[in-house]
Design an enzyme around this catalytic site. Sequence first.
Site, short mmCIF file in Angstrom:
data_model
loop_
_atom_site.label_atom_id
_atom_site.label_comp_id
_atom_site.label_asym_id
_atom_site.label_seq_id
_atom_site.Cartn_x
_atom_site.Cartn_y
_atom_site.Cartn_z
CG ASP A 21 -2.11 1.05 0.91
OD1 ASP A 21 -2.73 1.29 2.07
OD2 ASP A 21 -2.65 1.07 0.26
CG ASP A 36 -7.56 1.53 4.27
OD1 ASP A 36 -7.86 2.67 3.87
OD2 ASP A 36 -6.65 0.81 3.62
#
Lengths: 467, 232
Positions: A258, A385
């Site tokens: 990420d 997330d």
Amino acid sequence: MTELSAHLPQFQHGQLTENFPDTHLSNTNDNSERRRHDNSERRRNDNAESETNGQPQNNVQQVVEHDEEEDEELTLKYGAKHVIMLFVPVTLCMVVVVATIKSVSFYTRKDGQLIYTPFTEETETVGQRALNSILNAAIMISVIIVMTILLVVLYKYRCYKVIHGWLIISSLLLLFFFSFIYLGEVFKTYNVAMDYITVALMIWNFGVVGMICIHWKGPLRLQQAYLIMISALMALVFIKYLPEWTAWLILAVISVYDLVAVLCPKGPLRMLVETAQERNETLFPALIYSSTMIWLVNMAEEDPEAQRKSKSSTYDKQAPANRTQNEDAEADDGGFSQEWQQQRDNRIGPIESTPESRAAVQALPSNSQTSEDPEERGVKLGLGDFIFYSVLVGKASATASGDWNTTLACFVAILIGLCLTLLLLAIFKKALPALPISITFGLVFYFATDNLVQPFMDQLAFHQFYI
Amino acid sequence: PAFGLFIFTIARDPLRIIILIAGAFFWLVSLLLSSLIWFIAVKASNPQDERLQKGLLIFGVMFSVLLQEAFRFLYYKLLRKAIEGLVALSEDGCSPISIQQMAYVAGVGFGLMSGAFSMINLLADALGPGTVGIHGDSQLYFLTSAFMTMVLIFLHTFWGILFFHGCEHQRWWEVAAVIIMHLTVSGLSFCNPLYVGSLVPSYLLMAAAAAWAYLLSGGSAQNLRRFLLCKC
């Protein structure tokens, strides 16, 4: 149910593959786009704001500079509110996951593994197990990367229909199939008798309302609730089907990925954002969770991509555009556009306006935002997330020897990581990955609490000492 | 009761929630470090020796108390910096949250975290089947644990206020008094299961700390009387 469980992995494999690419790609797209949009929007908003704060138009010049500073101040000032707006859904998602793990034993039983993680962890030696888990994690990560790149490519070549269809299929799968399994397991746990007709009716209603809410229009709270439920379902699937070491490794590698994908100039997420900004579009809304909403009414009418947008009325979080596996497919279109829309709406204040006002607003340059209400500015967080946070906390509660202590420690760690990420977002004002900081804290606290604190607390409780 | 405190006084304001969670985080980190030290000590010593283990545990507890106070101090420093930032950011030049409120919230954060860690496994086990004190231990285990935890949570809150006040006004004797009180309470818990020895003095100390904190926060006997008699 055993048959069903047996079918589930294959099914899930198939579906998940579809979803993965979507989610990854969407996330990246969404995130980058969102952030850019948010940033630029925010700047414009602040300018607009100061303008509307009783200062005449001819003081624009002065105001602009003043706005820049005020912009920062306002951003930070209302940061607390936005943080809380994100705390609540993340907490809810985690609570749902932990509650399910604790009560429904289905999700802690080993019923096989996903097709993405073909190597088993039931090996004889530790070395073998480590090797297997590394290979598993590598396979999963490469799948994610491939999906992300695929999504970027699709987006670049404007194959919106494909992305759209992808998102729809994955959300369909999530809403109907996974929730059916979930409901079945909950009923089994509490020994509630239920006939198929009632179940079919309930699932049908749930699924249809969910599809409408996420992909089209619906009340904000309901949309948020659906997104939370979907993230929780996805996280539960991960917790069940990922073996232990693989899960921890995947969490660690995904946060690194990420970071890389969002911040590197050649990262797919960043490319997505750039492309979206060039085209002045929003990213996929379905993959993002937005904390504010007002635009729904507006968006659907004006935006040609309104459908996509409405799908992903997610929480907009600038920072991480984590992949929400299932959400991705759907959210891709909707998420970003929605976010952007939302931001736009936020900036111009809660507009319950008619199509005219919307058209007018859209016709105006972005700077001519009128009654911008900073309070309304939302923050967006990618659904991925949510999922990975919940996976971390869920795994902690399922497999830790410290049990609730570990769960609590991971929960606090993740929240603090989220705070820090939002702080960084306020400082840097660009899209940031939400995963790395929180996951790092969470992992550190999990392993530390499980191995160090647990024996200590056990001994203290045994002797009833208090510190 | 602590949770009630949370709902009524903290849940409204998002800034307070953040401070609370950060306080809990600091306490957690201090616990982590102290358990690390204890763990190392245990691994380096003889696991068979009961007395040594108990001694090590006592040492661990004391060390943890000191570490907790150290982290409270660190948190105070961080909050001071944060207040300066908030003042600079705010429109009218004064901070949206005062240092006393922060002290209170930080204390509650510490307390909640310590209480949660002390109680939550107990609570989870209490749901399951079993008999209390079956091996000759006290039967009041759960009750006393609950009371002790509650008193500790409140104490943390009051210590937070006292500590911050002491640091604010450079009155180091206040800070020292807080540390000594903390050590005393932990030490008193060593004479469990002789509950009289630990619970009663703890409650007395809590009452003293409560009165002290109340006076420091600007209250007085008059205020109290007016509040109790519901005068406006």
